[in-house]
Design a protein around this motif. Structure first.
Motif, short mmCIF file in Angstrom:
data_model
loop_
_atom_site.label_atom_id
_atom_site.label_comp_id
_atom_site.label_asym_id
_atom_site.label_seq_id
_atom_site.Cartn_x
_atom_site.Cartn_y
_atom_site.Cartn_z
N GLU A 1 0.82 -1.21 0.00
CA GLU A 1 0.00 0.00 0.00
C GLU A 1 0.86 1.27 0.00
OE1 GLU A 1 -3.31 -0.28 -0.36
OE2 GLU A 1 -2.85 -2.43 -0.45
N LEU A 2 0.37 2.28 -0.75
CA LEU A 2 1.03 3.58 -0.82
C LEU A 2 -0.05 4.65 -0.86
CD1 LEU A 2 3.79 5.08 -1.21
CD2 LEU A 2 3.34 4.96 -3.68
N LYS A 3 0.10 5.69 -0.03
CA LYS A 3 -0.88 6.76 0.03
C LYS A 3 -0.82 7.62 -1.23
CE LYS A 3 -2.73 6.06 4.10
NZ LYS A 3 -4.17 5.71 4.19
N LYS A 4 -1.96 8.20 -1.58
CA LYS A 4 -1.98 9.10 -2.74
C LYS A 4 -1.03 10.27 -2.49
CE LYS A 4 -5.93 11.88 -1.16
NZ LYS A 4 -7.32 12.33 -1.47
N GLY A 5 -0.52 10.86 -3.58
CA GLY A 5 0.42 11.97 -3.47
C GLY A 5 1.47 11.90 -4.55
N THR A 6 2.48 12.76 -4.42
CA THR A 6 3.58 12.83 -5.40
C THR A 6 4.87 12.32 -4.77
OG1 THR A 6 2.59 14.74 -6.51
CG2 THR A 6 4.94 14.37 -6.87
N TYR A 7 5.59 11.50 -5.51
CA TYR A 7 6.82 10.89 -5.02
C TYR A 7 7.92 11.02 -6.07
CZ TYR A 7 3.56 8.69 -1.78
OH TYR A 7 2.58 8.48 -0.84
N ALA A 8 9.16 11.07 -5.59
CA ALA A 8 10.31 10.90 -6.48
C ALA A 8 10.48 9.40 -6.71
CB ALA A 8 11.57 11.49 -5.86
N LYS B 1 9.59 10.20 -0.53
CA LYS B 1 8.76 11.34 -0.15
C LYS B 1 9.40 12.69 -0.43
CE LYS B 1 8.20 9.40 3.94
NZ LYS B 1 7.79 9.14 5.35
N ASN B 2 10.72 12.75 -0.45
CA ASN B 2 11.41 14.02 -0.68
C ASN B 2 11.56 14.23 -2.18
OD1 ASN B 2 13.18 16.21 -0.88
ND2 ASN B 2 14.34 15.62 0.94
N THR B 3 10.83 15.18 -2.73
CA THR B 3 10.84 15.43 -4.18
C THR B 3 11.69 16.64 -4.54
OG1 THR B 3 8.84 16.78 -4.05
CG2 THR B 3 8.54 14.42 -4.43
N THR B 4 12.49 17.15 -3.59
CA THR B 4 13.23 18.40 -3.84
C THR B 4 14.63 18.17 -4.38
OG1 THR B 4 14.11 18.50 -1.57
CG2 THR B 4 11.94 19.51 -1.98
N ALA C 1 24.43 12.23 -1.93
CA ALA C 1 24.71 12.27 -0.49
C ALA C 1 23.51 12.76 0.31
CB ALA C 1 25.93 13.16 -0.23
N LYS C 2 22.62 13.51 -0.33
CA LYS C 2 21.45 14.05 0.39
C LYS C 2 20.30 13.03 0.47
CE LYS C 2 22.38 18.88 -0.82
NZ LYS C 2 21.84 20.09 -1.50
N TYR C 3 20.40 11.98 -0.33
CA TYR C 3 19.34 10.98 -0.30
C TYR C 3 19.32 10.29 1.05
CZ TYR C 3 17.01 6.51 -1.06
OH TYR C 3 16.20 5.42 -0.94
N ASN C 4 18.13 10.20 1.66
CA ASN C 4 17.98 9.61 2.99
C ASN C 4 16.96 8.49 2.90
OD1 ASN C 4 17.59 8.94 5.64
ND2 ASN C 4 17.05 11.00 6.33
N GLU C 5 17.40 7.28 3.11
CA GLU C 5 16.53 6.11 3.00
C GLU C 5 15.32 6.21 3.94
OE1 GLU C 5 16.88 1.28 3.66
OE2 GLU C 5 18.65 2.41 3.05
N ARG D 1 9.50 0.75 -0.79
CA ARG D 1 10.60 0.13 -1.55
C ARG D 1 10.19 -1.29 -1.89
NH1 ARG D 1 16.95 0.55 -1.16
NH2 ARG D 1 16.45 2.64 -0.37
N ILE D 2 10.26 -1.65 -3.18
CA ILE D 2 9.87 -2.98 -3.61
C ILE D 2 10.97 -3.59 -4.46
CG2 ILE D 2 7.40 -2.44 -3.58
CD1 ILE D 2 7.59 -2.26 -6.68
N ASN D 3 10.94 -4.90 -4.60
CA ASN D 3 11.87 -5.63 -5.46
C ASN D 3 11.14 -6.10 -6.71
OD1 ASN D 3 14.10 -5.44 -3.68
ND2 ASN D 3 13.35 -7.21 -2.51
#
Length: 274
Positions: free
Chosen positions: A75-82, A98-101, A108-112, A118-120
């Motif tokens: 499941e994933l909530k409606k909205g905008t994602y990177a 969730k961070n689209t900026t 280096a700014k990417y934060n898991e 996250r899916i395979n």
């Protein structure tokens, strides 16, 4: 000064049932480069194994869902994602972030911890070569679609599903509580019939449509289909013949053909003909 972009921007807007998926991404081309994994000399290709990839070029790829969604069963909530990927030889990790900026993949700014999901998925090797990276939405029906990532000889498929029945039922309940008219009842009956659900309720709704709105070829057409779903073939044939008569008056020959085909099928299903 404007100049042509090496990886031009593309935008996909696709309705799926009562929801919409929007994807904005830039489309790089292979131009003879090794795309995934390592080059023949052992150096990393354009998208090294295990490294985060923006699923395109330039800014991060954005994907928007107007309704809550299920991605590969999660499941994933409606909205905008990177949209990011971690390609490997035997599997890819696909990330809805969730961070689209971030510009691109953020590195280096990417934060898991900011991952929403996250899916395979398993990549497929094709014979056809896709020169320019392509995201497509295929296998579309009322309840879902398959998102395909294609580049070079690699294709990745990501199943997307919406609970369209629940969304539609909310609309039905809302319309039934707000002075419904004949068209409202007809549309509810048609939806139930198309989905193969609530046939008895659908018959009540289409009867109400005829009572309020009078005889139309499309009211009786749906009524015939619902009666057939209930295995009332005699009544379905009678309703279909009314639809034929009304369709003939309006020159709707395609509905005449549809009804005649159904009558032939239903006559063969009548118990007396078995």
């Amino acid at each position: 000064m404007n100049h042509p972009k090496a990886s031009p921007l593309a935008k996909i807007e696709q309705e799926v049932g009562l929801s919409k998926i929007t994807i904005e991404y830039s489309r790089p081309s292979a131009r003879g480069r090794t795309l995934f994994g390592n080059q023949p000399n052992g150096e990393p290709g354009l998208v090294p194994n295990g490294r985060i990839w923006r699923v395109g070029a330039n800014e991060s790829t954005k994907i928007t869902f107007t309704s809550d969604v299920s991605i590969n069963g999660q499941e994933l909530k409606k909205g905008t994602y990177a949209l990011y990927a971690f390609p490997e030889i035997e599997k890819w990790q696909i990330v809805f972030h969730k961070n689209t900026t971030h510009w691109g993949d953020g590195r280096a700014k990417y934060n898991e911890e900011e991952d929403a999901l996250r899916i395979n998925v398993v990549p497929v090797h094709k014979q056809d070569f896709q020169e320019t990276f392509l995201i497509s939405l295929d296998d579309i029906d009322h309840n879902g679609a398959s998102m395909h990532l294609n580049w070079g000889t690699i294709q990745v498929a990501i199943p997307i599903a919406f609970d369209t029945k629940s969304i539609m039922q909310e609309q039905i309940d809302k319309n039934l509580s707000a002075a419904p008219n004949a068209q409202t009842y007809y549309e509810i009956a048609r939806y139930y019939q198309e989905q193969g659900i609530k046939s008895k309720a659908a018959l009540g709704f289409v009867n109400k449509a005829i009572e309020m709105g009078g005889d139309t070829y499309y009211f009786h057409r749906v009524r015939s289909l619902v009666l057939a779903d209930l295995k009332s073939y005699d009544a379905a044939i009678k309703a279909s013949k009314i639809s034929i008569r009304l369709a003939n008056k309006e020159g709707k020959d395609e509905f005449v053909r549809l009804n005649k085909n159904d009558i032939s099928r239903w006559e063969a299903l009548q118990p007396t003909n078995k």
